[in-house]
Design a protein around this motif. Sequence first.
Motif, PDB file in Angstrom:
ATOM      1  N   ALA A   1       0.782  -1.254   0.074  1.00  0.00           N
ATOM      2  CA  ALA A   1       0.051  -0.018  -0.125  1.00  0.00           C
ATOM      3  C   ALA A   1       0.953   1.150  -0.044  1.00  0.00           C
ATOM      4  O   ALA A   1       1.900   1.489   0.587  1.00  0.00           O
ATOM      5  CB  ALA A   1      -0.950  -0.146   1.178  1.00  0.00           C
ATOM      6  N   LEU A   2       0.361   2.298  -0.882  1.00  0.00           N
ATOM      7  CA  LEU A   2       1.124   3.667  -0.924  1.00  0.00           C
ATOM      8  C   LEU A   2       0.056   4.580  -0.540  1.00  0.00           C
ATOM      9  O   LEU A   2      -1.109   4.841  -0.952  1.00  0.00           O
ATOM     10  CB  LEU A   2       1.798   4.011  -2.115  1.00  0.00           C
ATOM     11  N   ILE A   3       0.331   5.656   0.370  1.00  0.00           N
ATOM     12  CA  ILE A   3      -0.329   6.802   0.818  1.00  0.00           C
ATOM     13  C   ILE A   3       0.273   7.837   0.428  1.00  0.00           C
ATOM     14  O   ILE A   3       1.264   8.213   0.860  1.00  0.00           O
ATOM     15  CB  ILE A   3      -0.585   6.704   2.365  1.00  0.00           C
ATOM     16  N   ARG A   4      -0.445   9.029  -0.405  1.00  0.00           N
ATOM     17  CA  ARG A   4       0.061  10.158  -0.531  1.00  0.00           C
ATOM     18  C   ARG A   4      -0.233  11.097   0.497  1.00  0.00           C
ATOM     19  O   ARG A   4      -1.460  11.355   0.588  1.00  0.00           O
ATOM     20  CB  ARG A   4      -0.349  10.570  -2.183  1.00  0.00           C
ATOM     21  N   LEU A   5       0.576  11.927   1.177  1.00  0.00           N
ATOM     22  CA  LEU A   5       0.113  12.604   2.291  1.00  0.00           C
ATOM     23  C   LEU A   5      -0.287  14.004   1.424  1.00  0.00           C
ATOM     24  O   LEU A   5       0.147  14.493   0.731  1.00  0.00           O
ATOM     25  CB  LEU A   5       1.239  12.940   3.348  1.00  0.00           C
ATOM     26  N   THR A   6      -1.688  14.434   1.923  1.00  0.00           N
ATOM     27  CA  THR A   6      -2.309  15.512   1.101  1.00  0.00           C
ATOM     28  C   THR A   6      -2.208  16.828   2.171  1.00  0.00           C
ATOM     29  O   THR A   6      -1.695  17.742   1.800  1.00  0.00           O
ATOM     30  CB  THR A   6      -3.692  15.208   0.774  1.00  0.00           C
TER      31      THR A   6
END
Length: 249
Positions: free
Chosen positions: A87-92
């Motif tokens: 899993a990859l999460i882009r911090l926004t």
Amino acid sequence: MKVVKLFIKDKPGVRVQESQILNLQRGYGISGDVNALPGNPRQVLIASTSTLTEFGLKPGELKENLLVDTPIEQFSSGTVLQVGSLALIRLTLPCEPCSYLNELKPGLTKRIKGKRGFLGMIIRDGQVLAGDEITLAPYQFKPLPDEAKGRFAEFVQRIPPGKVVKTTDLLMAMGVSKAYARAIPTFLKKANSQLPIHRIVRADGRLLWEYVIEQERSLLAEGVKIEQNQIADIDAYWDSSQFHELGNF
């Protein structure tokens, strides 16, 4: 950095529930979570155990999805985290404190500012378990502006010619509450002349003619069909799955 606990909120108005596993879906969010929505920069909330300790809170009280053992605020918008093996999460966006926190502890909304956690979008599918390692991925996205006005401009300038976005979807893409609807007319009036604000329409598809000069003429020139002051072609609406860059992972 490691995942300490996982939480999910499956219905509006209820508390988050602890879970041993979360299924993260690219461009959508956490499967079964109320914030799972294409184009939403608030698909997941990551909070830190240090914040809970500092303010005397219990796991889940910040409505976080991932509770981690490292201060998440050390990172910045655009950073990508790998959680577990896939899993990859882009911090926004840093999560702004809301009035709900004052129900937990009087004055908490003001005191916790800057430590509320970080919001993010899922950019690669993956199954996340409590105890999973979190690492910094070798990818970087352009950071989103801190202020709503800046996010308004950043988003509107990316709406493709021949496409329109409803004000309700605009607010969602900006990551702000529905209360910001009252600010949209001001944003439109004060927008830079180069910003394609003519591509913003009302929630029901009607034109914002009182705020956007010659909106109909501009949209017609881009091939958008209009009938009786309203968008007449459903294909003219910009697909929310394209609101924010997800990369190719």
